[in-house]
Design an enzyme around this catalytic site. Structure first.
Site, PDB file in Angstrom:
ATOM      1  CD  GLU A  16      -1.247 -10.124  -7.686  1.00  0.00           C
ATOM      2  OE1 GLU A  16      -1.799  -9.259  -8.041  1.00  0.00           O
ATOM      3  OE2 GLU A  16      -0.080  -9.970  -8.008  1.00  0.00           O
ATOM      4  NE  ARG A 526      16.241  -8.089  -2.314  1.00  0.00           N
ATOM      5  CZ  ARG A 526      16.157  -6.696  -1.823  1.00  0.00           C
ATOM      6  NH1 ARG A 526      14.918  -7.527  -0.944  1.00  0.00           N
ATOM      7  NH2 ARG A 526      17.181  -6.252  -0.998  1.00  0.00           N
ATOM      8  CB  CYS A 527      10.078  -7.846  -5.782  1.00  0.00           C
ATOM      9  SG  CYS A 527       9.001  -9.050  -6.400  1.00  0.00           S
ATOM     10  CD  GLU A 616      23.912  -3.548 -11.166  1.00  0.00           C
ATOM     11  OE1 GLU A 616      22.748  -2.758 -11.159  1.00  0.00           O
ATOM     12  OE2 GLU A 616      23.451  -3.965 -10.981  1.00  0.00           O
ATOM     13  CG  HIS A 652      29.486  -6.557  -0.453  1.00  0.00           C
ATOM     14  ND1 HIS A 652      29.862  -7.839  -0.726  1.00  0.00           N
ATOM     15  CD2 HIS A 652      28.454  -7.338  -0.481  1.00  0.00           C
ATOM     16  CE1 HIS A 652      29.166  -8.836  -0.620  1.00  0.00           C
ATOM     17  NE2 HIS A 652      28.442  -8.277  -0.779  1.00  0.00           N
ATOM     18  CG  HIS A 705      21.539 -14.374  -2.727  1.00  0.00           C
ATOM     19  ND1 HIS A 705      22.844 -14.546  -2.997  1.00  0.00           N
ATOM     20  CD2 HIS A 705      21.136 -13.125  -2.947  1.00  0.00           C
ATOM     21  CE1 HIS A 705      22.837 -13.074  -3.045  1.00  0.00           C
ATOM     22  NE2 HIS A 705      21.602 -12.547  -2.630  1.00  0.00           N
TER      23      HIS A 705
END
Length: 766
Positions: A16, A526-527, A616, A652, A705
């Site tokens: 939502e 962003r999900c 990461e 990338h 972004h």
């Protein structure tokens, strides 16, 4: 014994918040509607925890974009360039906040967004605070107080969550030379004191300070700052109860520091580092309680109650039940919201899973079991848990002997290209005939509402496979033609058939399953919906050859084959925890290798294997880096090394600091690496320059972004900066990242400017 949650997902069970934010940004709803959505999500989250029986329920874990950006707004760490946004007549505090996150390009203003980078070793991104010498801070936002009041109205005396002062400073970046950001602690402390005073006046009894940097290698100065900050806070607030929350690794050499801080409860992550419990129990003082992070906040596997209860039992034997808290390992931000929405999963596999709502129940059940409950429903839950854990260990769905044998047979040769880059480069120049400053994009083009609707119609049966195929071919052909028209040198097919860069591949590989609503936040609105790796991985059929070959047939220019690399597929999935991650990664690498070889056979001579998640994946402690980098680099090389010298391999990476791992990036031996660079104004290139990186590099010249469209002159300036540190013969020109989430109008303007900038740079060099 008490229970608490460190934080709960804020996107909403059906995303939502994402939908409301994007509608607000596009002017389709008013501010009050967005705020109502936020309030509804908070109330929903609080009620889930209240009904489950959680003792300490968090507030201020909700955010409209990012919790670090929230803190920057609250303490007034607002860069000067945004002050005009705040002064515009119709702008709200939230408009200023979103401008900091996304940039601002209206009302005669053109302001870049703040930097964004990865949140420790997760796939969540935070907005990096900007710090200046002698910077002053002021309490600027009432968000935290409004949320606490909202929780109180819902009948909950919530536990406010703050990013700890020291971790907040360490998350930021010095934007000028001649000072250390930790020097700002004395300037920032009065604002933290003001925040806590107001919360105490509102009736808060507990404050949670998130201090994840206590699990990292930190300097002596940082350790001294920790002592100073918490001693001062304790003097100011002798009656408030403080929880210091650490997560993502063990305290290790920082254990003595952590237990010495004047807090009431110390939270430790026993999922990522169970070995630390023994050390903490032997060092903990009598006035300190211990929060045991035994439920995995970052993965989706059902908790093994028997295993968790051994930790709780060991701690209670030493400290007594009244000094023990049971909790997830970290915030549940990194978990999907609710397994109840998954109605199509295979029942056997679904029984192995647990999402945020279910993890809340696990925490409550563990407390009850550790307390010797006689509640029949809890005892039945315990029996069901034992059966689920046993089922997963023995299931025939998980194991594939052929895959295991192939992994065992991998040799060093499988991770080596036939010749060195120097030889390959000559052959590729002769074969590909690319100009100086060749232009390309990172892979995806905008996925419009129309394109997404085709995929939805296909799933519902409203479109046949043939109709869907024809529509995608038309969109691909249009995109190829447009790239030709504006003069891009190496084209891409646009990836219109793909939902997500990991999910798409997972759907075509054995050993993966997919959820319908297993969304987690990556950044802002962003999900992503990570695949679940539950078993051994193999590739039954080609995955991308059809669309790459079709696109190549539509043009005389080169079209890149686009793949996601093995480390990124691993990192951006929920990974099985019953074998080493390195083993799972090697299985994926062999599957990608098969695809690379098939693309080459199909006539694709440039193949990009995206690895944005290499950085990461690094362990938080440097002592553990080399083991990870060894298998991660090997996995990439296995995936890339099955082709001829004339085939050019690209990779990338984005939103990463490369200085410490630049040698390992070079060891990957990709012919071309494209990297995010524009938000940092090419700063990231310095690592490549200092190392004298030998292969070719495409530093991003505009930030995808943000909806902001940069000018040609801006991109030329970035290319000049790049040429100052990297030889022109090594440079490519490209955006920071894929364009899937952008709109066509801004994409077209930006890429036309990018091509013009590349041509001008090439002409100037010549």
């Amino acid at each position: 014994m008490q229970t608490h949650i460190l934080g709960y997902p804020r996107i909403g069970s059906k995303r939502e918040l994402k939908k409301a934010c994007e509608q607000y940004w596009s002017g389709k709803i008013l501010l009050e509607e967005l705020l109502t959505t936020g309030r509804n999500i908070c109330n929903h989250n609080w009620n889930i925890q209240k009904e489950a029986g959680i003792d300490l329920i968090p507030c201020n874990d909700f955010s409209y974009y990012d919790q670090v950006l929230d803190m920057s707004l609250i303490v007034g760490a607002i860069p000067v360039r945004y002050h005009e946004v705040a002064l515009k007549k119709n702008n709200s505090e939230l408009d200023l906040y979103f401008a900091m996150a996304r940039g601002y390009q209206k009302d005669g203003l053109d302001i870049t967004a703040m930097e964004m980078t990865k949140w420790f070793d997760t796939n969540y991104h935070y907005i990096v605070p900007e710090f200046y010498k002698n910077q002053q801070f002021t309490l600027t936002s009432d968000k935290i107080f409004n949320e606490f009041a909202g929780a109180k109205q819902a009948g909950i005396n919530a536990k406010p969550v703050l990013i700890g002062l020291v971790s907040y400073l360490l998350l930021g970046k010095e934007k000028e030379e001649g000072f250390d950001k930790l020097d700002l602690a004395k300037n920032l402390l009065p604002v933290y004191t003001e925040i806590i005073t107001k919360l105490q006046d509102q009736g808060a009894q507990w404050i949670q300070f998130d201090e994840p940097f206590l699990t990292l290698d930190i300097t002596e100065k940082a350790k001294e700052t920790y002592q100073y900050v918490y001693q001062e806070l304790r003097k100011q607030f002798p009656k408030l109860k403080f929880i210091i929350a650490t997560y993502f690794d063990g305290l290790k050499d920082n254990a003595s520091l952590a237990v010495s801080l004047p807090a009431d409860v110390l939270h430790i992550d026993l999922v990522r580092n169970p070995e630390q419990l023994e050390d903490i129990l032997s060092a903990i003082p009598e006035n300190l309680s211990l929060s045991l992070g035994v439920v995995d906040g970052r993965n989706i596997w059902k908790n093994n109650y028997e295993k968790s209860l051994t930790f709780i039992k060991k701690a209670t034997e030493k400290l007594g039940t009244e000094r023990i808290f049971v909790a997830p390992s970290c915030s549940l931000l990194h978990s999907p919201c609710d397994l109840d929405f998954e109605t199509t999963l295979q029942p056997e596999i679904k029984n192995w899973l647990s999402f945020a709502k279910q993890k809340v129940k696990e925490v409550v059940s563990l407390k009850a079991l550790a307390s010797g409950t006689e509640d029949e429903s809890i005892l039945a839950d315990f029996e069901d848990n034992k059966k689920a854990v046993a089922s997963r260990k023995t299931s025939s769905l998980i194991h594939n002997d052929k895959v295991k044998q192939r992994v065992a047979a991998v040799t060093e040769e499988d991770a080596q290209r036939k010749n060195s880059f120097r030889i390959r480069k000559e052959k590729q120049q002769e074969s590909l005939q690319l100009p100086l400053f060749p232009t390309t994009t990172i892979g995806s083009f905008p996925q419009t509402t129309e394109v997404r609707s085709w995929r939805a119609q296909l799933k519902k049966g409203d479109l046949s496979a043939e109709q869907y195929d024809a529509l995608l071919k038309e969109e691909t052909q249009r995109t190829i033609r447009w790239q030709e028209e504006i003069g891009i040198d190496v084209l891409v097919h646009g990836e219109f058939e793909r939902n997500d860069m990991v999910e798409y591949f997972g759907e075509k590989l054995e050993g993966f399953i997919f959820t319908k609503n297993g969304w987690v936040q990556s950044y802002g609105s962003r999900c992503v919906k990570p695949p679940v790796i539950f078993g051994d991985i193999s590739r039954p059929d080609p995955m991308t050859v059809y669309w790459s070959q079709y696109a190549q047939s539509q043009t005389s220019k080169w079209v890149k084959g686009m793949l996601t690399g093995p480390v990124t597929i691993l990192q951006w999935s929920f990974v099985r925890d019953d074998q080493p991650r390195a083993e799972t990664c090697k299985q994926i690498a062999l599957a990608i290798r098969d695809e690379v070889v098939d693309l080459e056979k199909a006539g694709i001579r440039i193949i990009q294997i995206d690895e944005p998640a290499i950085r990461e994946g690094l362990p938080l402690r440097k002592a553990e880096w080399q083991n990870y980098l060894k298998w991660a680099v090997e996995a990439f090389r296995i995936s890339a090394s099955g082709v001829e010298d004339t085939t050019q391999i690209h990779t990338h990476m984005c939103y990463s600091e490369f200085n410490d791992i630049i040698k390992n990036i070079a060891d990957m031996d990709a012919d071309v690496i494209t990297i995010e660079c524009s938000r940092s104004q090419m700063e990231l290139l310095n690592a490549f320059a200092d190392f004298k990186y030998p292969n070719e590099i495409g530093p991003g010249v505009y930030d995808i972004h943000s909806p902001r469209v940069p000018s040609k002159e801006e991109m030329i300036e970035l290319l000049r900066k790049a040429q100052n540190v990297i030889p022109a013969s090594q440079l490519w020109v490209n955006p920071d990242c894929g364009l899937k989430t952008r709109h066509w109008e801004e994409t077209e303007k930006a890429l036309i400017a990018m091509v013009a900038a590349a041509k001008e740079a090439s002409a100037a060099y010549a």
